[in-house]
Scaffold this motif. Sequence first.
Motif, PDB file in Angstrom:
ATOM      1  N   GLY A  10       0.763  -1.233  -0.141  1.00 59.68           N
ATOM      2  CA  GLY A  10       0.113   0.058   0.118  1.00 59.68           C
ATOM      3  C   GLY A  10       0.917   1.242   0.001  1.00 59.68           C
ATOM      4  O   GLY A  10       1.593   1.461   0.885  1.00 59.68           O
ATOM      5  N   GLU A  33       1.688  -1.209  -4.737  1.00 57.99           N
ATOM      6  CA  GLU A  33       0.262  -0.235  -4.732  1.00 57.99           C
ATOM      7  C   GLU A  33      -0.413  -1.011  -5.737  1.00 57.99           C
ATOM      8  O   GLU A  33      -0.291  -0.897  -7.016  1.00 57.99           O
ATOM      9  CB  GLU A  33       0.555   1.012  -4.872  1.00 57.99           C
ATOM     10  N   SER A  34      -1.840  -1.288  -5.511  1.00 62.50           N
ATOM     11  CA  SER A  34      -2.577  -1.839  -6.318  1.00 62.50           C
ATOM     12  C   SER A  34      -3.218  -0.733  -7.217  1.00 62.50           C
ATOM     13  O   SER A  34      -3.666  -0.955  -8.615  1.00 62.50           O
ATOM     14  CB  SER A  34      -3.765  -2.516  -5.711  1.00 62.50           C
ATOM     15  N   LYS A 234       0.162  -0.430  -9.643  1.00 63.80           N
ATOM     16  CA  LYS A 234      -0.796  -1.399 -10.467  1.00 63.80           C
ATOM     17  C   LYS A 234      -0.397  -2.723 -10.121  1.00 63.80           C
ATOM     18  O   LYS A 234      -0.276  -3.694 -10.787  1.00 63.80           O
ATOM     19  CB  LYS A 234      -0.784  -1.125 -12.109  1.00 63.80           C
ATOM     20  N   SER A 235       0.212  -2.810  -8.714  1.00 67.04           N
ATOM     21  CA  SER A 235       0.400  -4.253  -8.284  1.00 67.04           C
ATOM     22  C   SER A 235       0.158  -4.488  -7.101  1.00 67.04           C
ATOM     23  O   SER A 235       0.363  -3.987  -6.002  1.00 67.04           O
ATOM     24  CB  SER A 235       2.231  -4.035  -8.371  1.00 67.04           C
ATOM     25  N   ARG A 236      -0.860  -5.458  -7.147  1.00 67.90           N
ATOM     26  CA  ARG A 236      -1.629  -5.962  -5.877  1.00 67.90           C
ATOM     27  C   ARG A 236      -0.812  -7.013  -5.209  1.00 67.90           C
ATOM     28  O   ARG A 236      -0.614  -7.915  -5.822  1.00 67.90           O
ATOM     29  CB  ARG A 236      -3.173  -6.236  -6.382  1.00 67.90           C
ATOM     30  N   GLU A 238      -1.338 -10.357  -3.266  1.00 77.94           N
ATOM     31  CA  GLU A 238      -2.658 -11.138  -3.158  1.00 77.94           C
ATOM     32  C   GLU A 238      -2.525 -12.059  -1.967  1.00 77.94           C
ATOM     33  O   GLU A 238      -3.533 -12.467  -1.190  1.00 77.94           O
ATOM     34  CB  GLU A 238      -2.471 -11.861  -4.405  1.00 77.94           C
ATOM     35  N   ALA A 252       2.641 -11.069  -5.477  1.00 74.07           N
ATOM     36  CA  ALA A 252       2.134  -9.849  -5.934  1.00 74.07           C
ATOM     37  C   ALA A 252       1.903 -10.166  -7.270  1.00 74.07           C
ATOM     38  O   ALA A 252       2.387 -11.030  -7.908  1.00 74.07           O
ATOM     39  CB  ALA A 252       2.995  -8.823  -5.683  1.00 74.07           C
ATOM     40  N   THR A 270      -2.544  -1.077   4.140  1.00 75.83           N
ATOM     41  CA  THR A 270      -3.631  -0.864   3.273  1.00 75.83           C
ATOM     42  C   THR A 270      -4.881  -0.310   4.248  1.00 75.83           C
ATOM     43  O   THR A 270      -4.439  -0.025   5.205  1.00 75.83           O
ATOM     44  CB  THR A 270      -4.400  -2.327   2.949  1.00 75.83           C
ATOM     45  N   ASN A 274      -9.504  -3.443   3.243  1.00 75.75           N
ATOM     46  CA  ASN A 274      -8.476  -4.368   2.424  1.00 75.75           C
ATOM     47  C   ASN A 274      -7.528  -5.201   3.402  1.00 75.75           C
ATOM     48  O   ASN A 274      -7.014  -6.241   2.972  1.00 75.75           O
ATOM     49  CB  ASN A 274      -7.779  -3.588   1.514  1.00 75.75           C
TER      50      ASN A 274
END
Length: 442
Positions: A10, A33-34, A234-236, A238, A252, A270, A274
């Motif tokens: 995050g 960061e997603s 743009k990298s979550r 999981e 990730a 987060t 989340n």
Amino acid sequence: MSTEPVVIIGAGWAGLAAAVRLTEQGHKVTVFESAKQAGGRARSVSFNDLDVDNGQHLLIGAYTECIALMKTVGIDTKTSLKRLPLLLTVADKSTKNKLILQAPPLPAPLHLLYALFTAKGLKFKDRIAAIKFSLYLKKCNYQLKQDISVELLFRLTQQTDILVRQLWEPLCLSIMNTPIKEASANIFMNAFRDAFTNKRKDADLLLPTIDLSNLFPNAAVKYIENNGGKVYLKSRVENIEISNNEITAVKAKIDDDKQSIKTSQVIIATAPQNLNKLITEHSTLNSISNNIEQFNYEPIVTIYLQYPEEIRLTQSMIGLSNTLSQWVFDRGSFCQQAGLISVVISASGEHMAMDDDTLTQLVHDEISILLASKPTLIKSFVIREKRATFACTVNINDIRPANTTNVKGLFLAGDYTNTGYPATLEGAVRSGIAAAKHCYRL
Ligand SMILES: Cc1cc2nc3c(=O)[nH]c(=O)nc-3n(C[C@H](O)[C@H](O)[C@H](O)COP(=O)(O)OP(=O)(O)OC[C@H]3O[C@@H](n4cnc5c(N)ncnc54)[C@H](O)[C@@H]3O)c2cc1C
């Protein structure tokens, strides 16, 4: 020093605060960061050709850690924040009474007592009640053994209707984003103490002169990357992997590619809503996830209204009562967006059931009492953050998690952790710094 990075999940203000402080101490960090941009709930967004924020934000002088952190990443806080000595005006639509509270250049807390005693729009009995309130808070050391609602605190201290409607309730809503009948008195008193009792300048209002992303998040990302760290947007993340009660890796999704990153230190930064996706599968973290399940959330709505450039308010920020609109900001006076007015409505209410056009029309009508004549509305934009903050309710501190967990190498950061503060930028930043300190006992 370990070659494995500290993984931070995050890139909101809490995660970036942790990453910046770790980087500063020479530790390697990898931030995931997603979203496509850093900043989380305090970021800029585009509105036609204007850069505005996802919600009008206000900082105060007591946000010392935020200010220090901005300086670390190279932000000139003197030019990026417009500092205004405490001046609160709240106009009531029904009674037309205007409460004006202005702090003189006296040391704290005398500045507050003087401001309350000389406030315009209050009768003698209101002033005495307000001063008694401040003295009561001091006497109980800003903490009650048994938390109660802010509304009950006002009743116990015999606050008058005008004080509640035109001073304390608007302040509580803006600080806590929770209606007074539910808001925690202990958290309110904590915030009150920090704003009004240490240094006079703590109560100064700080208005960002630049968009929120450039106020800290973008500079923080640059600082981290220029000093050997990595920030993946743009990298979550999981999953987090735990073995023998120790963190071993995170999984990730980077550019649609699933990767496992080995690490022995993870800070989950987060928002609370989340967090459980990452921890519920780990039974050792059940008590935290059960507590998070009990959190409720409150919205914040910001209505941006573009008027002709010459339209100005008499102050950068004015409060309204007996209206849906709560705080009205003249962005032309602090961030060079002439004629752009932002109106903030904190917490839930009937406005959440209205469509954007109805709400905009109503707010446009309401704020016309602050202007000499009703101006032409050129364009407008409504941003509804439905889960803007956790609801800062009575006894919530009992279930807010600490920065440390019972898993070795796993830490939590975010405005919802047990900072004692409401959900604010300063709370988020302090929490991030505290989590970073736990990582390597900085
Ligand atoms: C409209 C609005 C107005 C506000 N006004 C004020 C104000 O005036 N003053 C003030 O002090 N505070 C204000 N706040 C509160 C303040 O913005 C928040 O307290 C603060 O931004 C929270 O920061 P955070 O880092 O704790 O969480 P967040 O900002 O929520 O950051 C968490 C980040 O984690 C990312 N993430 C989530 N899951 C994953 C995952 N699995 N993998 C990777 N990334 C993930 C999210 O995308 C997000 O970027 C306001 C908030 C809102 C929404």
